[in-house]
Write an enzyme that holds these catalytic residues in place. Structure first.
Site, mmCIF file in Angstrom:
data_model
loop_
_atom_site.group_PDB
_atom_site.id
_atom_site.type_symbol
_atom_site.label_atom_id
_atom_site.label_comp_id
_atom_site.label_asym_id
_atom_site.label_seq_id
_atom_site.Cartn_x
_atom_site.Cartn_y
_atom_site.Cartn_z
ATOM 1 N N GLU A 1 93.857 65.435 23.792
ATOM 2 C CA GLU A 1 94.988 66.118 24.657
ATOM 3 C C GLU A 1 94.776 67.741 24.670
ATOM 4 O O GLU A 1 94.168 68.301 23.627
ATOM 5 C CB GLU A 1 96.211 66.118 24.200
ATOM 6 C CG GLU A 1 96.691 64.533 24.272
ATOM 7 C CD GLU A 1 97.908 64.090 23.113
ATOM 8 O OE1 GLU A 1 98.471 62.952 23.515
ATOM 9 O OE2 GLU A 1 98.079 64.808 22.513
ATOM 10 N N LEU B 1 104.125 55.337 23.036
ATOM 11 C CA LEU B 1 104.051 54.130 22.001
ATOM 12 C C LEU B 1 103.893 53.055 22.332
ATOM 13 O O LEU B 1 104.167 52.560 23.611
ATOM 14 C CB LEU B 1 105.569 54.583 21.229
ATOM 15 C CG LEU B 1 105.820 55.970 20.620
ATOM 16 C CD1 LEU B 1 107.321 55.768 20.189
ATOM 17 C CD2 LEU B 1 104.998 56.285 19.733
ATOM 18 N N HIS C 1 108.510 66.019 23.584
ATOM 19 C CA HIS C 1 109.881 66.177 24.199
ATOM 20 C C HIS C 1 110.766 66.356 23.046
ATOM 21 O O HIS C 1 111.910 66.628 23.477
ATOM 22 C CB HIS C 1 110.058 64.450 24.720
ATOM 23 C CG HIS C 1 109.883 63.594 23.663
ATOM 24 N ND1 HIS C 1 110.873 63.222 22.698
ATOM 25 C CD2 HIS C 1 108.823 62.638 23.309
ATOM 26 C CE1 HIS C 1 110.376 62.192 21.744
ATOM 27 N NE2 HIS C 1 109.118 61.930 22.154
ATOM 28 N N THR D 1 102.038 61.755 29.144
ATOM 29 C CA THR D 1 102.427 60.663 28.359
ATOM 30 C C THR D 1 103.968 60.435 28.344
ATOM 31 O O THR D 1 104.881 61.117 29.156
ATOM 32 C CB THR D 1 102.207 60.887 26.833
ATOM 33 O OG1 THR D 1 102.727 62.020 26.542
ATOM 34 C CG2 THR D 1 100.744 60.850 26.649
ATOM 35 N N ARG E 1 98.720 49.443 24.141
ATOM 36 C CA ARG E 1 97.225 49.266 24.341
ATOM 37 C C ARG E 1 96.811 47.784 24.136
ATOM 38 O O ARG E 1 97.591 47.050 23.621
ATOM 39 C CB ARG E 1 96.585 50.235 23.220
ATOM 40 C CG ARG E 1 95.714 49.565 22.366
ATOM 41 C CD ARG E 1 95.012 50.478 21.100
ATOM 42 N NE ARG E 1 95.453 51.873 21.219
ATOM 43 C CZ ARG E 1 94.745 52.881 21.557
ATOM 44 N NH1 ARG E 1 93.707 52.676 22.193
ATOM 45 N NH2 ARG E 1 95.107 54.070 21.566
ATOM 46 N N ASP F 1 96.569 56.216 14.920
ATOM 47 C CA ASP F 1 95.305 55.927 14.754
ATOM 48 C C ASP F 1 94.983 54.697 13.820
ATOM 49 O O ASP F 1 95.596 54.871 12.678
ATOM 50 C CB ASP F 1 94.499 57.026 14.218
ATOM 51 C CG ASP F 1 94.365 58.211 15.034
ATOM 52 O OD1 ASP F 1 94.696 58.181 16.491
ATOM 53 O OD2 ASP F 1 93.986 59.588 14.769
ATOM 54 N N GLU G 1 100.731 57.316 31.094
ATOM 55 C CA GLU G 1 100.391 56.764 30.062
ATOM 56 C C GLU G 1 101.799 56.398 28.906
ATOM 57 O O GLU G 1 102.845 57.456 29.087
ATOM 58 C CB GLU G 1 99.687 57.372 28.792
ATOM 59 C CG GLU G 1 98.374 57.606 29.422
ATOM 60 C CD GLU G 1 97.325 57.917 28.564
ATOM 61 O OE1 GLU G 1 97.812 58.372 27.405
ATOM 62 O OE2 GLU G 1 96.377 58.409 28.709
ATOM 63 N N ASN G 2 102.076 55.524 28.348
ATOM 64 C CA ASN G 2 103.269 55.173 27.642
ATOM 65 C C ASN G 2 102.936 55.724 26.193
ATOM 66 O O ASN G 2 101.665 55.769 25.785
ATOM 67 C CB ASN G 2 103.596 53.792 27.375
ATOM 68 C CG ASN G 2 102.383 52.735 26.957
ATOM 69 O OD1 ASN G 2 101.563 52.795 27.566
ATOM 70 N ND2 ASN G 2 102.743 52.044 26.136
#
Length: 612
Positions: A315, A516, A433, A475, A555, A231, A513-514
């Protein structure tokens, strides 16, 4: 989005704990040779990988409901055995795997060895991909979207860095990107009061995107931006909502120490009319309905996807690992968020319903540790901890079912509102994970995913998404097991494989999505490989696999447009969009050089404007 991340798992140069089956030489081996060549990782110590080959299985056998699993030299190797029994009913297979894992636990007690064994059993079972109403089959590529900066629309409801956005969108279009993902912040649009919606900045932004012939994934962001991994700005919930939370703190998620978390309204209050006479669910539905009415002319054409925020960082999960105030750091197990009065009331009612009223007193488990502990340091999450007792099962079923019910209610509202508009509906599940290699999967449990060594926690989530025909966005697609710190027992690859299998069985699309920000070729290559949702990791180039529905890249920023990063990004996009998963990376990179050179001034301008 306010974190599109699954955890700050740092890259490390250590290869301790690397799964030999992910080595390039192993992954490119053909399936016809696996019966003789597969090697099972059993133990890691001091950076050395010890493997047990076929002959070491002599003398060990397990009796199961489907017959004996013989592993001596005269018997089929495990992949042959698993194929032979793959026609067993799903519930029998589940019992079989649990039985085998329990036996393997006795023979090879190391955490990672059991995880690898489970992953191998999943890989040996192959699934065909057929074209259905929710699948494109095995043909076609994977469209790539790019997330916009979190503050593309600022708190004054105007566009930030308009020139930078325009130049960046032009560069993305030149690279072959399908579109962008943007957060539509509740805290900005409905800032001025209940039902006082201001869509002007988002209309401006979407018009800009449309002029570049790009598509939009719009995220209904009912959470706070700020306090989570990644963020970069602060966008709180609407002021009038925070006023109600101040008056009634139990609207915020609460941990066992009584600390509040107001980044998302507690799901325990979903149907409580506590927000100026409306329930949180009514607020979410009204917001989405207003969005539909204001952008009806663009839905299905420019705005092709609506992603429903269902929790912190958008999420479907509890805020079990908040970074704000230094409360949590990777790879802590997190804490249960079950201590506001609404959650406690629900727990008490459920305990009484099963005839165990004592289980509903005092909130959640007393022995579950704190945010930054490890599973073995707690009574609840350790190897044979409370999580596996009758009480632990009761609590986790209630905790996870509350989360599922929350997601079910929001998705039901969203599909009803956007039905017939032509836009796809999606929801996001977090890629937690770390500690995946332990029996309890502690970090997943505190987040609300009842996934353990012996229980599939993602199948019920996928089935709930399937009930509404919703795409599941997941993700950590870019991560490899060997890149993670070995002591945290991470397995992003195993987790992605498990979720992909759950979506396949449920018959719903999976998007990715990735986790990181990664701009290196290693991450790109991993995404390309995983984009085909392969259930079998043999790497056989002659087999075809169903692709992801879409991939969203984290991003758009100055770093993306740095010359070296851009030189790698362009061939990555083309690999994905054209579905050429197995083409040598160097060949596409060479083909892209001309394009990269021709667009260099444009990309340099985007980088410069994004920086300033």
């Amino acid at each position: 989005m306010a974190s599109m991340l699954c955890g700050p798992c740092p890259l490390t140069s250590s290869f301790v704990g690397r799964n030999v089956l992910t080595d390039t030489s192993q992954s490119e081996a053909s399936s016809s040779n696996r019966a003789e060549s597969v090697r099972l990782p059993l133990e890691r110590s001091a950076g050395v990988v010890f493997c047990l080959q076929r002959q070491h299985f002599d003398g060990h056998a397990a009796q199961t409901s489907a017959g004996p699993l013989s592993v001596n030299s005269a018997s089929p190797f495990p992949d042959e055995w698993w194929r032979k029994h793959s026609s067993t009913a799903n519930d029998s297979i589940s019992e079989l795997k649990v039985s085998h894992l329990a036996q393997m636990d006795t023979i090879f007690p190391e955490h990672r060895s059991i995880l690898d064994w489970q992953n191998e059993m999943d890989e040996w079972k192959e699934y065909s991909a057929h074209k259905t109403a929710t699948s494109r089959g095995v043909l076609g590529g994977v469209p790539v979207f790019v997330m916009l900066p979190l503050d593309s629309v600022n708190m004054n409801n105007t566009l930030n860095r308009r020139r930078a956005l325009n130049a960046s969108l032009l560069a993305l279009k030149s690279a072959g990107v399908e579109g962008i993902m943007m957060d539509v912040w509740w805290g900005i649009v409905e800032k001025d009061g209940p039902r006082m919606y201001n869509w002007s900045a988002y209309r401006d932004l979407i018009d800009m995107v449309r002029k570049h012939s790009l598509k939009v994934q719009a995220v209904m962001s009912f959470h706070q931006c700020g306090g989570n991994v990644g963020d970069s700005c602060n966008i709180p919930l609407p002021p009038w909502v925070l006023e109600e939370v101040l008056n009634n703190p139990d609207l915020a998620y609460t941990d066992k120490a009584g600390r509040r978390n107001a980044e998302y309204i507690s799901l325990g209050a979903d149907i409580v009319p506590a927000l100026k006479g409306r329930t949180p669910l009514q607020c979410y539905a009204d917001f989405m309905r207003s969005f539909r009415d204001n952008f009806e002319d663009l839905l299905g054409d420019v705005i092709i996807e609506i992603q429903c925020g269902m929790g912190p960082a958008g999420e479907l999960r509890y805020p079990s690992y908040p970074e704000s105030e230094g409360r949590w750091r990777f790879p802590g197990i997190g804490e249960f968020q079950a201590y506001d009065k609404y959650m406690i009331a629900s727990l008490k009612a459920n305990a009484q319903a099963v005839g165990k009223p004592a289980w509903g007193t005092g909130g959640g488990p007393h022995d579950s540790g704190n945010y930054n502990q490890w599973p073995e340091e707690t009574g609840f999450f350790n190897k044979d901890g409370t999580w596996s007792t009758e009480y632990g099962q009761f609590f986790m079923e209630w905790y996870s079912e509350m989360l599922l019910a929350h997601g079910d209610r929001i998705l039901a509202a969203a599909t009803g509102i956007f039905r017939g508009t032509g836009s796809v509906i999606s929801g996001k599940v977090a890629g937690i994970h770390w500690h995946y290699g332990t029996r309890s999967h502690a970090a997943e449990l505190t987040a609300g995913y009842y996934n353990t060594r012996s229980r599939d926690g993602y199948a019920p989530i996928a089935q709930m998404f399937a009930k509404h025909g919703v795409t599941l966005n997941f993700t950590c697609i870019e991560m490899r097991d060997f890149e993670q710190p070995s002591h945290a027992l991470c397995s992003p690859e195993g987790l992605v494989r498990q979720v992909a299998l759950a979506t396949r069985k449920a018959g719903i699309p999976m998007a990715g999505e990735n986790a990181l920000p990664r701009f290196d070729s290693s991450a790109h290559e991993q995404i390309v490989r995983k984009s085909r949702l392969r259930m079998n990791e043999s790497g056989d180039c002659h087999e075809k696999y169903e692709p992801m529905a879409a991939f969203t890249f984290l991003r758009m920023c100055e770093s993306l447009f740095h010359s070296e990063n851009w030189r790698l990004f362009v061939p990555f996009v083309r690999h994905m969009e054209e579905g050429r998963t197995f083409q040598p990376w160097e060949e596409e990179a060479h083909r892209s050089e001309t394009h990269v050179h021709a667009t260099r001034p444009l990309v340099e301008e985007a980088a410069s404007l994004m920086y300033y």
